[in-house]
Scaffold this active site. Sequence first.
Site, PDB file in Angstrom:
ATOM      1  N   ASN A  12       0.981  -1.296  -0.136  1.00 17.55           N
ATOM      2  CA  ASN A  12       0.121  -0.242   0.037  1.00 17.55           C
ATOM      3  C   ASN A  12       1.117   1.055   0.108  1.00 17.55           C
ATOM      4  O   ASN A  12       1.233   1.553   0.958  1.00 17.55           O
ATOM      5  CB  ASN A  12      -0.897   0.063   1.072  1.00 17.55           C
ATOM      6  N   LYS A  19       3.098   0.833   3.249  1.00 19.85           N
ATOM      7  CA  LYS A  19       2.871  -0.322   4.177  1.00 19.85           C
ATOM      8  C   LYS A  19       2.841  -1.561   3.507  1.00 19.85           C
ATOM      9  O   LYS A  19       2.366  -1.817   2.218  1.00 19.85           O
ATOM     10  CB  LYS A  19       1.361  -0.044   4.761  1.00 19.85           C
ATOM     11  N   ARG A  70      -2.532  -1.928  -3.558  1.00 17.23           N
ATOM     12  CA  ARG A  70      -3.650  -1.254  -3.546  1.00 17.23           C
ATOM     13  C   ARG A  70      -3.566   0.192  -4.463  1.00 17.23           C
ATOM     14  O   ARG A  70      -2.556   0.693  -4.593  1.00 17.23           O
ATOM     15  CB  ARG A  70      -3.906  -0.722  -1.992  1.00 17.23           C
ATOM     16  N   HIS A 159     -13.202   2.139  -0.830  1.00 20.01           N
ATOM     17  CA  HIS A 159     -13.099   1.158   0.211  1.00 20.01           C
ATOM     18  C   HIS A 159     -13.765  -0.184  -0.558  1.00 20.01           C
ATOM     19  O   HIS A 159     -14.141  -1.187   0.447  1.00 20.01           O
ATOM     20  CB  HIS A 159     -14.120   1.449   1.527  1.00 20.01           C
ATOM     21  N   ASN A 190     -11.755   6.186   9.917  1.00 19.21           N
ATOM     22  CA  ASN A 190     -11.246   7.633   9.770  1.00 19.21           C
ATOM     23  C   ASN A 190     -12.188   8.008   8.325  1.00 19.21           C
ATOM     24  O   ASN A 190     -12.581   9.153   8.236  1.00 19.21           O
ATOM     25  CB  ASN A 190      -9.672   7.767   9.620  1.00 19.21           C
ATOM     26  N   ARG A 220     -13.083  14.390   6.959  1.00 19.55           N
ATOM     27  CA  ARG A 220     -14.110  15.168   5.738  1.00 19.55           C
ATOM     28  C   ARG A 220     -15.561  15.268   5.907  1.00 19.55           C
ATOM     29  O   ARG A 220     -16.004  14.540   6.856  1.00 19.55           O
ATOM     30  CB  ARG A 220     -13.944  13.753   4.717  1.00 19.55           C
ATOM     31  N   ASP A 263     -10.287  11.820  16.006  1.00 18.54           N
ATOM     32  CA  ASP A 263     -10.371  10.538  16.477  1.00 18.54           C
ATOM     33  C   ASP A 263     -11.809  10.267  17.391  1.00 18.54           C
ATOM     34  O   ASP A 263     -12.120  10.939  18.347  1.00 18.54           O
ATOM     35  CB  ASP A 263      -9.067  10.326  17.528  1.00 18.54           C
ATOM     36  N   ARG A 265     -12.416   8.108  19.554  1.00 20.24           N
ATOM     37  CA  ARG A 265     -12.247   7.464  20.983  1.00 20.24           C
ATOM     38  C   ARG A 265     -12.076   8.839  21.788  1.00 20.24           C
ATOM     39  O   ARG A 265     -12.972   9.055  22.706  1.00 20.24           O
ATOM     40  CB  ARG A 265     -11.208   6.774  21.251  1.00 20.24           C
ATOM     41  N   GLY A 311     -12.609   0.662  11.972  1.00 21.04           N
ATOM     42  CA  GLY A 311     -12.081   0.772  13.499  1.00 21.04           C
ATOM     43  C   GLY A 311     -13.233   1.276  14.341  1.00 21.04           C
ATOM     44  O   GLY A 311     -13.252   0.769  15.519  1.00 21.04           O
ATOM     45  N   ASN A 315     -15.067  -1.575  16.933  1.00 18.92           N
ATOM     46  CA  ASN A 315     -14.743  -1.435  18.349  1.00 18.92           C
ATOM     47  C   ASN A 315     -15.601  -0.613  19.176  1.00 18.92           C
ATOM     48  O   ASN A 315     -15.451  -0.624  20.384  1.00 18.92           O
ATOM     49  CB  ASN A 315     -13.274  -0.837  18.177  1.00 18.92           C
ATOM     50  N   GLU A 365      -8.441  -5.854   4.492  1.00 16.71           N
ATOM     51  CA  GLU A 365      -8.208  -5.197   3.069  1.00 16.71           C
ATOM     52  C   GLU A 365      -6.855  -5.856   2.585  1.00 16.71           C
ATOM     53  O   GLU A 365      -7.030  -6.373   1.357  1.00 16.71           O
ATOM     54  CB  GLU A 365      -8.186  -3.985   2.997  1.00 16.71           C
TER      55      GLU A 365
HETATM   56  P1  ADP Z   1      -8.575   4.127   8.765  1.00 18.80           P
HETATM   57  O1  ADP Z   1      -9.927   4.343   7.970  1.00 18.80           O
HETATM   58  O2  ADP Z   1      -7.688   5.225   8.706  1.00 18.80           O
HETATM   59  O3  ADP Z   1      -8.230   2.765   8.164  1.00 18.80           O
HETATM   60  P2  ADP Z   1      -9.338   2.776  11.016  1.00 18.80           P
HETATM   61  O4  ADP Z   1     -10.353   2.047  10.217  1.00 18.80           O
HETATM   62  O5  ADP Z   1      -8.426   2.204  11.858  1.00 18.80           O
HETATM   63  O6  ADP Z   1      -8.983   4.066  10.238  1.00 18.80           O
HETATM   64  O7  ADP Z   1     -10.410   3.761  12.210  1.00 18.80           O
HETATM   65  C1  ADP Z   1      -9.991   4.585  12.934  1.00 18.80           C
HETATM   66  C2  ADP Z   1     -11.259   5.127  13.776  1.00 18.80           C
HETATM   67  O8  ADP Z   1     -11.575   3.880  14.655  1.00 18.80           O
HETATM   68  C3  ADP Z   1     -10.770   6.357  14.783  1.00 18.80           C
HETATM   69  O9  ADP Z   1     -11.739   7.409  14.789  1.00 18.80           O
HETATM   70  C4  ADP Z   1     -10.732   5.482  16.027  1.00 18.80           C
HETATM   71  O10 ADP Z   1     -10.904   6.532  17.188  1.00 18.80           O
HETATM   72  C5  ADP Z   1     -11.775   4.680  15.895  1.00 18.80           C
HETATM   73  N1  ADP Z   1     -11.603   3.289  16.847  1.00 18.80           N
HETATM   74  C6  ADP Z   1     -10.536   2.600  16.979  1.00 18.80           C
HETATM   75  N2  ADP Z   1     -10.652   1.847  18.045  1.00 18.80           N
HETATM   76  C7  ADP Z   1     -11.689   2.251  18.892  1.00 18.80           C
HETATM   77  C8  ADP Z   1     -12.338   1.889  20.031  1.00 18.80           C
HETATM   78  N3  ADP Z   1     -11.804   0.790  20.746  1.00 18.80           N
HETATM   79  N4  ADP Z   1     -13.321   2.489  20.589  1.00 18.80           N
HETATM   80  C9  ADP Z   1     -13.854   3.725  19.576  1.00 18.80           C
HETATM   81  N5  ADP Z   1     -13.341   3.885  18.520  1.00 18.80           N
HETATM   82  C10 ADP Z   1     -12.296   3.461  18.214  1.00 18.80           C
END
Ligand code: ADP
Length: 378
Positions: A12, A19, A70, A159, A190, A220, A263, A265, A311, A315, A365
């Site tokens: 990637n 990566k 990718r 995606h 993200n 975005r 973010d 979290r 993410g 999660n 992916e």
């Molecule tokens: P990308 O689109 O860059 O691949 P990810 O799929 O890794 O991103 O998602 C990142 C997002 O997921 C961030 O907003 C992060 O805060 C959220 N995230 C990851 N782990 C957790 C968790 N345990 N609880 C809440 N949000 C989470």
Amino acid sequence: MKKTIRKVLVINSGSSSLKYQLFDMKNEERLAKGLVERIGAGGPANHAEALKQVVADLGNPTDIDAIGHRVLHGAEVFKDSAKVTKSVMTQLKKLVKFGPLHMPPNLGGIEACEKIFKGVPNVAVFDTAFHQTMPDCAAMYAIDPKYYKKMGIRKYGFHGTSHKFVTQAAAKFLKKPLSKVNLVTCHLGNGSSLAAIKNGQVVDTSMGLTPLAGMVMGTRCGDIDAAAILSIMEAEGKTPAEMDKMLNKASGLQGLTGVNGGDCRDICAKAAKGDKQCELALEMLAYRVAFYVGGYNTIIGGADAIIMSGGIGENSTEVRERIIKRLAGLGIKLDKAANKKSHGVVAVISTKDSKIPVVVLPTNEELMIAKDTVRVLG
Ligand code: ADP
């Protein structure tokens, strides 16, 4: 006889980072994973130098059978992953206009591999490919069609590799043939996008010509009235490049809350402490997801399942709860206990009597790219 493809390197290649993951496809096991950063900015001078570092990190392997890359945009030219040949490379170079930031490093990664792994086949796997089954009524914009004809302006979606992975995984999980499965797949990270899957194929998705459309994302804005953009440009004298930066990099959850990178979290933590903008941002995110789920559920004639990945989808107990509460009108009911304990694993987070199950399915992916590489060469 054809050589069996066993060891697949997945690349990637971005503007300043590269990566990689190495897979043994006999059992789909990941053997190595890494990242080279600051390409052209203090680290390796270019992608070829970065790749040399990868080769060294992997201990100078001589048994790599194929490389999967990718690639952001395949436009209408590539509706599936493709083995890279001279003519494919010529076509790819013509698509740089669809992703002026991402395509040059994506193609740079392929060219570096051609030089360094001499004779090893390269496969381009496109973020857009899985979405190219969309009908025109979903893909076209309501403007003069000359812009589609001249410039290719339409919805492509992104995606795709992730939506494809979870679609295949969901069909298996639901014990349905892929060609019969109807889903709404939610990739929430993200960057976020939803896809409407009918009979295993995409019929609509929330990103557009570029990844800017659809969901409220980390940085975005997602869907917005185009006239609002014109008003801001006019009032503040912003150039298209400045506006692009604002909408892609300084909007969404970050723009709403001031939380760096948006973010989720951090925003959840601040909302819990009573921050009103963070609370609003989370409600906007959940509202928009629920809005699209409802529309897509209608378009596909009823989903067999709603899939959560990325993410946030994999999660975030809190965001999933906010979304699912808003889906009550579809007879969807949250299993609070299951939702609380499900992080990054396959899990049903709806109750047994929920009209449509909600399933958390971790996406992968890189593995999808490796699988496609084997399929295309096989
Ligand atoms: P990308 O689109 O860059 O691949 P990810 O799929 O890794 O991103 O998602 C990142 C997002 O997921 C961030 O907003 C992060 O805060 C959220 N995230 C990851 N782990 C957790 C968790 N345990 N609880 C809440 N949000 C989470």
